[in-house]
Design an enzyme around this catalytic site. Sequence first.
Site, PDB file in Angstrom:
ATOM      1  N   LYS A 277       0.869  -1.184  -0.139  1.00  0.00           N
ATOM      2  CA  LYS A 277      -0.126  -0.105   0.045  1.00  0.00           C
ATOM      3  C   LYS A 277       0.759   1.377   0.103  1.00  0.00           C
ATOM      4  O   LYS A 277       0.479   2.297  -0.764  1.00  0.00           O
ATOM      5  CB  LYS A 277      -1.120  -0.120   1.104  1.00  0.00           C
ATOM      6  CG  LYS A 277      -2.107  -1.058   1.030  1.00  0.00           C
ATOM      7  CD  LYS A 277      -2.883  -0.951   2.375  1.00  0.00           C
ATOM      8  CE  LYS A 277      -4.221  -1.729   2.185  1.00  0.00           C
ATOM      9  NZ  LYS A 277      -5.142  -1.675   3.327  1.00  0.00           N
TER      10      LYS A 277
ATOM     11  N   ASP B 268     -10.079   2.827   2.650  1.00  0.00           N
ATOM     12  CA  ASP B 268     -10.420   2.122   4.013  1.00  0.00           C
ATOM     13  C   ASP B 268     -11.149   2.869   4.793  1.00  0.00           C
ATOM     14  O   ASP B 268     -12.137   2.358   5.755  1.00  0.00           O
ATOM     15  CB  ASP B 268      -9.085   1.766   4.746  1.00  0.00           C
ATOM     16  CG  ASP B 268      -8.393   0.319   3.877  1.00  0.00           C
ATOM     17  OD1 ASP B 268      -9.370  -0.320   3.214  1.00  0.00           O
ATOM     18  OD2 ASP B 268      -7.367   0.203   4.139  1.00  0.00           O
TER      19      ASP B 268
ATOM     20  N   ARG C 155       0.852  -1.982  20.969  1.00  0.00           N
ATOM     21  CA  ARG C 155       2.283  -2.856  21.596  1.00  0.00           C
ATOM     22  C   ARG C 155       3.258  -2.034  21.553  1.00  0.00           C
ATOM     23  O   ARG C 155       4.212  -1.538  22.420  1.00  0.00           O
ATOM     24  CB  ARG C 155       2.205  -4.006  21.109  1.00  0.00           C
ATOM     25  CG  ARG C 155       3.340  -4.936  21.724  1.00  0.00           C
ATOM     26  CD  ARG C 155       3.238  -6.332  20.801  1.00  0.00           C
ATOM     27  NE  ARG C 155       3.383  -5.892  19.611  1.00  0.00           N
ATOM     28  CZ  ARG C 155       3.752  -7.084  18.503  1.00  0.00           C
ATOM     29  NH1 ARG C 155       3.353  -8.104  18.957  1.00  0.00           N
ATOM     30  NH2 ARG C 155       3.623  -6.986  17.220  1.00  0.00           N
TER      31      ARG C 155
HETATM   32  N1  LIG Z   1     -12.262  -4.781   7.730  1.00  0.00           N
HETATM   33  C1  LIG Z   1     -11.305  -4.547   6.782  1.00  0.00           C
HETATM   34  O1  LIG Z   1     -11.902  -3.900   5.636  1.00  0.00           O
HETATM   35  C2  LIG Z   1     -10.088  -4.345   6.858  1.00  0.00           C
HETATM   36  C3  LIG Z   1      -9.101  -3.266   6.241  1.00  0.00           C
HETATM   37  C4  LIG Z   1      -7.821  -3.328   6.615  1.00  0.00           C
HETATM   38  C5  LIG Z   1      -7.416  -4.059   7.542  1.00  0.00           C
HETATM   39  N2  LIG Z   1      -8.442  -5.000   8.396  1.00  0.00           N
HETATM   40  C6  LIG Z   1      -7.597  -5.791   9.492  1.00  0.00           C
HETATM   41  O2  LIG Z   1      -7.109  -4.804  10.396  1.00  0.00           O
HETATM   42  C7  LIG Z   1      -6.027  -5.596  10.932  1.00  0.00           C
HETATM   43  C8  LIG Z   1      -4.762  -4.743  11.082  1.00  0.00           C
HETATM   44  O3  LIG Z   1      -4.234  -4.639   9.682  1.00  0.00           O
HETATM   45  P1  LIG Z   1      -3.032  -3.603   9.269  1.00  0.00           P
HETATM   46  O4  LIG Z   1      -3.194  -3.382   8.018  1.00  0.00           O
HETATM   47  O5  LIG Z   1      -3.202  -2.440  10.221  1.00  0.00           O
HETATM   48  O6  LIG Z   1      -1.879  -4.511   9.907  1.00  0.00           O
HETATM   49  P2  LIG Z   1      -0.421  -3.930  10.368  1.00  0.00           P
HETATM   50  O7  LIG Z   1      -0.181  -2.433   9.605  1.00  0.00           O
HETATM   51  O8  LIG Z   1       0.615  -4.921  10.394  1.00  0.00           O
HETATM   52  O9  LIG Z   1      -0.774  -3.639  11.981  1.00  0.00           O
HETATM   53  C9  LIG Z   1      -1.145  -4.585  12.830  1.00  0.00           C
HETATM   54  C10 LIG Z   1      -1.616  -4.117  14.345  1.00  0.00           C
HETATM   55  O10 LIG Z   1      -1.966  -5.276  15.206  1.00  0.00           O
HETATM   56  C11 LIG Z   1      -0.795  -5.033  16.248  1.00  0.00           C
HETATM   57  N3  LIG Z   1      -0.541  -6.376  16.650  1.00  0.00           N
HETATM   58  C12 LIG Z   1      -0.047  -7.474  16.003  1.00  0.00           C
HETATM   59  N4  LIG Z   1       0.148  -8.568  16.573  1.00  0.00           N
HETATM   60  C13 LIG Z   1       0.067  -8.132  17.881  1.00  0.00           C
HETATM   61  C14 LIG Z   1       0.245  -8.847  19.179  1.00  0.00           C
HETATM   62  N5  LIG Z   1       0.533 -10.179  19.179  1.00  0.00           N
HETATM   63  N6  LIG Z   1       0.246  -8.277  20.332  1.00  0.00           N
HETATM   64  C15 LIG Z   1      -0.288  -6.764  20.354  1.00  0.00           C
HETATM   65  N7  LIG Z   1      -0.470  -6.050  19.264  1.00  0.00           N
HETATM   66  C16 LIG Z   1      -0.286  -6.961  17.838  1.00  0.00           C
HETATM   67  C17 LIG Z   1       0.453  -4.217  15.873  1.00  0.00           C
HETATM   68  O11 LIG Z   1       0.991  -3.723  16.880  1.00  0.00           O
HETATM   69  P3  LIG Z   1       2.567  -3.235  16.787  1.00  0.00           P
HETATM   70  O12 LIG Z   1       2.809  -2.009  16.294  1.00  0.00           O
HETATM   71  O13 LIG Z   1       2.983  -3.493  18.182  1.00  0.00           O
HETATM   72  O14 LIG Z   1       3.127  -4.535  15.938  1.00  0.00           O
HETATM   73  C18 LIG Z   1      -0.259  -3.217  15.006  1.00  0.00           C
HETATM   74  O15 LIG Z   1      -0.647  -2.135  15.773  1.00  0.00           O
HETATM   75  C19 LIG Z   1      -6.011  -7.092  10.299  1.00  0.00           C
HETATM   76  O16 LIG Z   1      -6.594  -7.929  10.934  1.00  0.00           O
HETATM   77  C20 LIG Z   1      -6.662  -6.949   9.014  1.00  0.00           C
HETATM   78  O17 LIG Z   1      -7.146  -7.903   8.336  1.00  0.00           O
HETATM   79  C21 LIG Z   1      -9.505  -5.077   8.028  1.00  0.00           C
END
Ligand SMILES: NC(=O)c1ccc[n+]([C@@H]2O[C@H](COP(=O)([O-])OP(=O)(O)OC[C@H]3O[C@@H](n4cnc5c(N)ncnc54)[C@H](OP(=O)(O)O)[C@@H]3O)[C@@H](O)[C@H]2O)c1
Length: 278
Positions: A66, A102, A153
Amino acid sequence: MIPRAFIIGWPVAQSRSPLIHRTWLDELHIEGAYEHVALPPRELDVFLATFAERGFVGGNVTIPHKEKAFAACPVTTPTAARLQAVNTLWMEGGKLRGDNTDAAGFLASLDEDAPGWGKTLEKAAVLGAGGAARAVVYALLSRGARRIVVVNRTRARSEELRSRFGASIELVDPGDLASALAGSDLLVNATSLGMAGQPPLEIDLTPLPDHAIVADIVYVPLETALLAAARRRGLRTSGGLGMLLHQAAPGFAHWFGERPRVTAALRARIAADIEDKR
Ligand SMILES: NC(=O)c1ccc[n+]([C@@H]2O[C@H](COP(=O)([O-])OP(=O)(O)OC[C@H]3O[C@@H](n4cnc5c(N)ncnc54)[C@H](OP(=O)(O)O)[C@@H]3O)[C@@H](O)[C@H]2O)c1
């Protein structure tokens, strides 16, 4: 030649976008195609420079492309520029254009599931500081949230988010979650915790006020443990499926010329696919 759109990601096979767009193509009787393209990061630049020659009219972008795709777009929407990331690409006037849908998808979903939610939004708590949290924070600010408490975190990531959005963002460490929840009108999980294959999200919702709304943008499973706990407390909830469906609609309109609708039938079809494949 029929218009063809893509979703690029690495990996990408898990994406529900093809099913969503193919359902709309069928419903609207449009001859078109929507294809998965598994694209390793080293191939992104060449793909973006040549997709039109390969017969694509545009497409969606998912993790991890992205931000790099944003950088490759000579023209972007103001939302994409603010988020420095795109999830939707199309060609117009010979130029690659990018948008990030989004935030709008998140707002449309919340509007549908919890009408009127924005009228009383003083304080919101957002769990996470990744790409999705960035879109959620931007969306909430665009609807007038006065205070957004971000709980993440990794402190450096939440600090980056605050530096991007400024004074209305407060940072709270996960150990102080209760203070983030106290007085929050809205709680949003924008981490990947609670998603199938990821660790669970285990939090105590007791400090939330009785009028609070709980949103979880995770959509596999459809009913996360967080949503189930919120429902048990009698709180209004909003799941991630609505965001997924609503973020898809603007791209379809760019590629295939008609704005599709997010209907109950579409929701049921994608929900059934998610349930079947779990
Ligand atoms: N519904 C929709 O249309 C939609 C759209 C986009 C995303 N999503 C969902 O949103 C979620 C996040 O996506 P993203 O693109 O933001 O991913 P990302 O950029 O990889 O961010 C992941 C987030 O989750 C946290 N995290 C991951 N593992 C963790 C753990 N074990 N303990 C505590 N915190 C943890 C990370 O914290 P750290 O910074 O500490 O690593 C970060 O804040 C995913 O599940 C994705 O499927 C949904």
